[in-house]
Design a protein around this motif. Sequence first.
Motif, mmCIF file in Angstrom:
data_model
loop_
_atom_site.group_PDB
_atom_site.id
_atom_site.type_symbol
_atom_site.label_atom_id
_atom_site.label_comp_id
_atom_site.label_asym_id
_atom_site.label_seq_id
_atom_site.Cartn_x
_atom_site.Cartn_y
_atom_site.Cartn_z
ATOM 1 N N SER A 94 -10.231 3.634 -0.993
ATOM 2 C CA SER A 94 -9.269 3.619 0.298
ATOM 3 C C SER A 94 -9.733 4.419 1.266
ATOM 4 O O SER A 94 -10.771 5.141 1.407
ATOM 5 C CB SER A 94 -7.930 4.222 -0.255
ATOM 6 O OG SER A 94 -8.063 5.573 -0.720
ATOM 7 N N ALA A 95 -8.962 4.007 2.419
ATOM 8 C CA ALA A 95 -9.283 4.708 3.813
ATOM 9 C C ALA A 95 -8.773 6.213 3.850
ATOM 10 O O ALA A 95 -9.644 7.212 3.807
ATOM 11 C CB ALA A 95 -8.742 4.033 4.885
ATOM 12 N N THR A 96 -7.471 6.453 3.606
ATOM 13 C CA THR A 96 -6.971 7.602 3.418
ATOM 14 C C THR A 96 -5.697 7.734 2.662
ATOM 15 O O THR A 96 -5.354 6.534 2.355
ATOM 16 C CB THR A 96 -6.489 8.177 4.834
ATOM 17 O OG1 THR A 96 -5.545 7.372 5.366
ATOM 18 C CG2 THR A 96 -7.606 8.478 5.870
ATOM 19 N N ILE A 97 -5.327 8.717 1.915
ATOM 20 C CA ILE A 97 -4.031 8.675 1.379
ATOM 21 C C ILE A 97 -3.354 10.044 1.542
ATOM 22 O O ILE A 97 -3.881 11.231 1.746
ATOM 23 C CB ILE A 97 -4.461 8.807 -0.532
ATOM 24 C CG1 ILE A 97 -5.353 7.383 -0.627
ATOM 25 C CG2 ILE A 97 -3.192 8.795 -1.302
ATOM 26 C CD1 ILE A 97 -5.484 7.056 -2.134
ATOM 27 N N THR A 98 -1.919 9.745 1.622
ATOM 28 C CA THR A 98 -1.042 10.883 1.741
ATOM 29 C C THR A 98 -0.060 10.839 0.777
ATOM 30 O O THR A 98 0.454 9.808 0.255
ATOM 31 C CB THR A 98 -0.208 10.623 3.244
ATOM 32 O OG1 THR A 98 0.275 9.400 3.503
ATOM 33 C CG2 THR A 98 -1.384 11.078 4.467
ATOM 34 N N ILE A 129 -11.693 8.009 -1.896
ATOM 35 C CA ILE A 129 -11.196 7.973 -0.541
ATOM 36 C C ILE A 129 -12.229 8.421 0.602
ATOM 37 O O ILE A 129 -12.806 9.416 0.715
ATOM 38 C CB ILE A 129 -9.853 8.929 -0.410
ATOM 39 C CG1 ILE A 129 -8.961 8.685 -1.728
ATOM 40 C CG2 ILE A 129 -9.159 8.843 0.747
ATOM 41 C CD1 ILE A 129 -8.243 9.776 -2.004
ATOM 42 N N TYR A 189 0.699 -1.274 0.080
ATOM 43 C CA TYR A 189 -0.050 -0.094 0.074
ATOM 44 C C TYR A 189 0.969 1.240 0.099
ATOM 45 O O TYR A 189 0.458 2.177 0.452
ATOM 46 C CB TYR A 189 -0.976 0.008 1.332
ATOM 47 C CG TYR A 189 -1.678 -1.161 1.291
ATOM 48 C CD1 TYR A 189 -2.815 -1.426 0.408
ATOM 49 C CD2 TYR A 189 -1.446 -2.457 1.881
ATOM 50 C CE1 TYR A 189 -3.724 -2.692 0.513
ATOM 51 C CE2 TYR A 189 -2.259 -3.368 1.900
ATOM 52 C CZ TYR A 189 -3.324 -3.580 1.085
ATOM 53 O OH TYR A 189 -4.026 -4.653 0.945
ATOM 54 N N CYS A 209 -12.761 12.491 -2.806
ATOM 55 C CA CYS A 209 -12.529 12.217 -1.463
ATOM 56 C C CYS A 209 -13.452 12.817 -0.569
ATOM 57 O O CYS A 209 -14.255 13.576 -1.064
ATOM 58 C CB CYS A 209 -11.050 12.639 -1.188
ATOM 59 S SG CYS A 209 -10.990 14.422 -1.556
ATOM 60 N N GLN A 245 -8.242 0.080 2.262
ATOM 61 C CA GLN A 245 -6.932 0.159 3.322
ATOM 62 C C GLN A 245 -6.362 1.720 2.957
ATOM 63 O O GLN A 245 -6.857 2.520 2.084
ATOM 64 C CB GLN A 245 -5.828 -0.652 2.740
ATOM 65 C CG GLN A 245 -6.137 -2.216 3.126
ATOM 66 C CD GLN A 245 -6.401 -2.369 4.724
ATOM 67 O OE1 GLN A 245 -5.798 -1.923 5.636
ATOM 68 N NE2 GLN A 245 -7.559 -3.493 4.848
ATOM 69 N N GLN A 246 -5.338 2.159 3.778
ATOM 70 C CA GLN A 246 -4.723 3.594 3.761
ATOM 71 C C GLN A 246 -3.715 3.157 2.782
ATOM 72 O O GLN A 246 -3.168 2.367 2.670
ATOM 73 C CB GLN A 246 -4.278 4.089 5.075
ATOM 74 C CG GLN A 246 -3.706 3.332 5.863
ATOM 75 C CD GLN A 246 -3.700 4.359 7.359
ATOM 76 O OE1 GLN A 246 -4.305 5.315 7.426
ATOM 77 N NE2 GLN A 246 -2.931 3.785 8.319
#
Length: 317
Positions: free
Chosen positions: A45-49, A63, A7, A81, A27-28
């Motif tokens: 996805s859960a979060t993305i940085t 997201i 991931y 998002c 998932q992140q």
Amino acid sequence: QIDPKDYTFSGLKNETVGRLPGKVAGQQFVIQDCENCKIYIFDHSATITIDDCVNCQIFLGPIKGSVFFRDCKDCKCVVACQQFRTRDCRKLEVFLCCATQPIIESSTGMKFGCFQYYYPELALQFKDAGLSIFNNTWSNIHDFTPVSGENNWGLLPETAVVQDYVPLPSSEELKAVRVSTDATKSIIPITRGRRQKNSDESCLAVFFAGDYTTANARKLIDEMTSKGFQLVQTKEVLMKAEDAHRVFQQSALEFIPLLEEGPVVALEFNGDGAVEQCRTTVNEVFSGTKVFVSESKASASQDVDNFYNFADMQMGM
């Protein structure tokens, strides 16, 4: 057992990489230190940085929480998002679907357009991420660190085409995803947002929850836009009886029983003759369906204001 490496995209140069539908599965995800890359996340996805990326072209499927760009520059993105944030970024061009007000901080040269994208799995991914295709405040940017006399952000040209910014994937693996960037196929209705309206006449149409709400709303959008009217904004939100009185006024009692079925979907159309055309279309195409449509040009702008003021309060904007 989840391996974080599955991931993460880190330290890549001049590569095309991605994840197919079903491979991220909520998932992140982390993207960092990439340069001259094309990156496609065709899943929810859960979060993305996204940190320290330069000159990358990025597609991010829905997201559930936030996407956070930090220390990135010269990137072109398509993003859906719940929350969108940037910090210390330069020259990002983003086709955005965001459920809440997008926030930029210590960022310059930011440009925004309305998300437009399609592939067969995308609608279900929006659902899995808990996002509504009708809640998109892409142009309502909050600049946390404004500089007097300077504008850190603007809107992309109305004629901007996604494919010119984020091209279709060229790798064999990712070509399997049947992507279309044709605006008419976009999963998200394309709205004018905060752009200057063409006319002082707007019309509010509200669909109530049911099996065909989304399909009906899309059908009305197609009918109206094909006649040259513009879709300014859309919203999906729960209403209570007291909200109905505020928004629908005299006709509230007719609609209150429908509110218990679930959220309403509201559309604002703009253009000379919008009210008359919208009423005609609703009568012809949706004769068996209860739809609220503004009565007259005189009351319509108040309808729009009443509804969107209520919706913004609901969503904590």
